[in-house]
Design a protein around this motif. Structure first.
Motif, PDB file in Angstrom:
ATOM      1  N   MET A   1      19.306  46.043  30.723  1.00  0.00           N
ATOM      2  CA  MET A   1      19.741  45.358  29.547  1.00  0.00           C
ATOM      3  C   MET A   1      18.922  43.944  29.397  1.00  0.00           C
ATOM      4  N   ASN A   2      18.950  43.846  27.980  1.00  0.00           N
ATOM      5  CA  ASN A   2      17.966  42.726  27.650  1.00  0.00           C
ATOM      6  C   ASN A   2      18.990  41.504  27.135  1.00  0.00           C
ATOM      7  N   ILE A   3      19.321  40.367  27.928  1.00  0.00           N
ATOM      8  CA  ILE A   3      20.108  39.538  27.473  1.00  0.00           C
ATOM      9  C   ILE A   3      19.228  38.305  27.634  1.00  0.00           C
ATOM     10  N   ASN A   4      19.071  37.382  26.438  1.00  0.00           N
ATOM     11  CA  ASN A   4      18.777  35.893  26.186  1.00  0.00           C
ATOM     12  C   ASN A   4      19.716  34.984  26.199  1.00  0.00           C
ATOM     13  N   LEU A   5      19.114  33.757  26.200  1.00  0.00           N
ATOM     14  CA  LEU A   5      19.864  32.651  26.170  1.00  0.00           C
ATOM     15  C   LEU A   5      20.307  32.470  24.599  1.00  0.00           C
ATOM     16  N   LEU A   6      21.594  31.951  24.531  1.00  0.00           N
ATOM     17  CA  LEU A   6      22.347  32.020  23.056  1.00  0.00           C
ATOM     18  C   LEU A   6      22.669  33.512  22.438  1.00  0.00           C
ATOM     19  N   ASP A   7      22.423  34.325  23.153  1.00  0.00           N
ATOM     20  CA  ASP A   7      22.853  35.651  22.746  1.00  0.00           C
ATOM     21  C   ASP A   7      24.591  35.881  22.866  1.00  0.00           C
ATOM     22  N   THR A   8      25.131  36.354  21.797  1.00  0.00           N
ATOM     23  CA  THR A   8      26.419  36.864  21.573  1.00  0.00           C
ATOM     24  C   THR A   8      26.571  38.102  22.318  1.00  0.00           C
ATOM     25  N   VAL A   9      27.686  38.041  23.315  1.00  0.00           N
ATOM     26  CA  VAL A   9      28.089  38.967  24.446  1.00  0.00           C
ATOM     27  C   VAL A   9      29.369  39.421  24.348  1.00  0.00           C
ATOM     28  N   VAL A  10      29.813  40.700  24.711  1.00  0.00           N
ATOM     29  CA  VAL A  10      31.174  40.930  24.880  1.00  0.00           C
ATOM     30  C   VAL A  10      31.543  41.287  26.358  1.00  0.00           C
ATOM     31  N   LEU A  11      32.517  41.004  26.659  1.00  0.00           N
ATOM     32  CA  LEU A  11      33.063  40.809  28.158  1.00  0.00           C
ATOM     33  C   LEU A  11      33.770  42.190  28.466  1.00  0.00           C
ATOM     34  N   VAL A  12      33.222  43.062  29.473  1.00  0.00           N
ATOM     35  CA  VAL A  12      33.831  44.366  29.671  1.00  0.00           C
ATOM     36  C   VAL A  12      34.947  44.474  30.668  1.00  0.00           C
ATOM     37  N   LYS A  13      35.194  43.464  31.147  1.00  0.00           N
ATOM     38  CA  LYS A  13      36.330  43.191  32.421  1.00  0.00           C
ATOM     39  C   LYS A  13      37.311  42.203  32.105  1.00  0.00           C
ATOM     40  N   GLU A  14      38.395  42.333  32.637  1.00  0.00           N
ATOM     41  CA  GLU A  14      39.395  41.370  32.518  1.00  0.00           C
ATOM     42  C   GLU A  14      39.216  40.108  33.532  1.00  0.00           C
ATOM     43  N   LEU A  15      39.078  38.967  33.161  1.00  0.00           N
ATOM     44  CA  LEU A  15      39.256  37.956  34.011  1.00  0.00           C
ATOM     45  C   LEU A  15      40.404  37.091  33.929  1.00  0.00           C
ATOM     46  N   PRO A  16      41.409  37.393  34.632  1.00  0.00           N
ATOM     47  CA  PRO A  16      42.849  36.826  34.336  1.00  0.00           C
ATOM     48  C   PRO A  16      43.098  35.450  34.670  1.00  0.00           C
ATOM     49  N   ASN A  17      42.211  35.025  35.756  1.00  0.00           N
ATOM     50  CA  ASN A  17      42.080  33.478  35.956  1.00  0.00           C
ATOM     51  C   ASN A  17      41.586  32.623  35.128  1.00  0.00           C
ATOM     52  N   SER A  18      40.722  33.245  34.248  1.00  0.00           N
ATOM     53  CA  SER A  18      40.261  32.528  33.208  1.00  0.00           C
ATOM     54  C   SER A  18      40.704  32.683  31.776  1.00  0.00           C
ATOM     55  N   GLY A  19      41.835  33.752  31.604  1.00  0.00           N
ATOM     56  CA  GLY A  19      42.525  33.950  30.492  1.00  0.00           C
ATOM     57  C   GLY A  19      41.774  34.908  29.654  1.00  0.00           C
TER      58      GLY A  19
ATOM     59  N   ALA B   1      23.350  30.050  29.789  1.00  0.00           N
ATOM     60  CA  ALA B   1      22.318  30.000  31.169  1.00  0.00           C
ATOM     61  C   ALA B   1      22.282  31.438  31.652  1.00  0.00           C
ATOM     62  N   LEU B   2      20.922  31.461  32.136  1.00  0.00           N
ATOM     63  CA  LEU B   2      20.258  32.622  32.782  1.00  0.00           C
ATOM     64  C   LEU B   2      19.997  32.557  34.157  1.00  0.00           C
ATOM     65  N   TYR B   3      20.539  33.136  35.114  1.00  0.00           N
ATOM     66  CA  TYR B   3      20.119  32.951  36.888  1.00  0.00           C
ATOM     67  C   TYR B   3      19.493  34.211  37.152  1.00  0.00           C
ATOM     68  N   GLU B   4      18.458  34.095  37.799  1.00  0.00           N
ATOM     69  CA  GLU B   4      17.761  35.146  38.524  1.00  0.00           C
ATOM     70  C   GLU B   4      18.658  35.749  39.581  1.00  0.00           C
ATOM     71  N   PRO B   5      18.619  36.999  40.039  1.00  0.00           N
ATOM     72  CA  PRO B   5      18.061  38.005  39.343  1.00  0.00           C
ATOM     73  C   PRO B   5      18.943  38.790  38.128  1.00  0.00           C
TER      74      PRO B   5
ATOM     75  N   GLN C   1      37.522  28.129  26.026  1.00  0.00           N
ATOM     76  CA  GLN C   1      38.389  28.549  26.595  1.00  0.00           C
ATOM     77  C   GLN C   1      37.920  28.858  28.128  1.00  0.00           C
ATOM     78  N   ALA C   2      36.797  29.139  28.427  1.00  0.00           N
ATOM     79  CA  ALA C   2      36.398  29.504  29.776  1.00  0.00           C
ATOM     80  C   ALA C   2      34.895  29.099  29.542  1.00  0.00           C
ATOM     81  N   LEU C   3      34.239  28.738  30.741  1.00  0.00           N
ATOM     82  CA  LEU C   3      32.897  28.681  31.119  1.00  0.00           C
ATOM     83  C   LEU C   3      32.762  29.390  32.217  1.00  0.00           C
ATOM     84  N   VAL C   4      32.297  30.670  32.376  1.00  0.00           N
ATOM     85  CA  VAL C   4      32.093  31.483  33.502  1.00  0.00           C
ATOM     86  C   VAL C   4      30.718  31.881  33.792  1.00  0.00           C
ATOM     87  N   THR C   5      30.435  31.972  35.159  1.00  0.00           N
ATOM     88  CA  THR C   5      29.271  32.670  35.682  1.00  0.00           C
ATOM     89  C   THR C   5      29.810  34.254  35.947  1.00  0.00           C
TER      90      THR C   5
END
Length: 76
Positions: free
Chosen positions: A1-19, A30-34, A49-53
Motif C-alpha cells: 500500500m502506497n501512503i504518503n504524507l498528507l494523504d486522507t486515509v480511512v481507519l479500518v479498526k476500532e480504537l475505543p481509547n481514542s473515540g 508523519a511516516l515512520y519506517e518500516p 479528536q485524536a492524533l495516533v500512531t
C-alpha cells in the motif's frame, strides 16, 4: 500500500481509547519506517479528536467509491 504524507486515509479498526471507529477519516501527518504512520483525526468543527500512531494495516487509502458521513462523538 502506497501512503504518503498528507494523504486522507480511512481507519479500518476500532480504537475505543481514542473515540475512533472503523470508517473514520484522518490525515497522515508523519511516516515512520518500516510501516508506521501518524494520523490526525478531526471532528466536523475542526477540533483534533485524536492524533495516533498506527500501522499501515490499521488504515486504507480513501477510495473513489467511499461515501462520507457524520456521526456524533461519544460524550466523554
Amino acid at each position: 500500500m502506497n501512503i504518503n504524507l498528507l494523504d486522507t486515509v480511512v481507519l479500518v479498526k476500532e480504537l475505543p481509547n481514542s473515540g475512533l471507529q472503523p470508517g473514520d477519516i484522518g490525515a497522515v501527518v508523519a511516516l515512520y519506517e518500516p510501516d508506521g504512520v501518524e494520523v490526525e483525526f478531526v471532528s466536523a468543527s475542526g477540533k483534533t479528536q485524536a492524533l495516533v500512531t498506527l500501522k499501515l494495516a490499521d488504515i486504507r487509502p480513501i477510495d473513489y467509491h467511499d461515501m462520507l458521513a457524520v456521526r456524533p462523538l461519544d460524550a466523554a
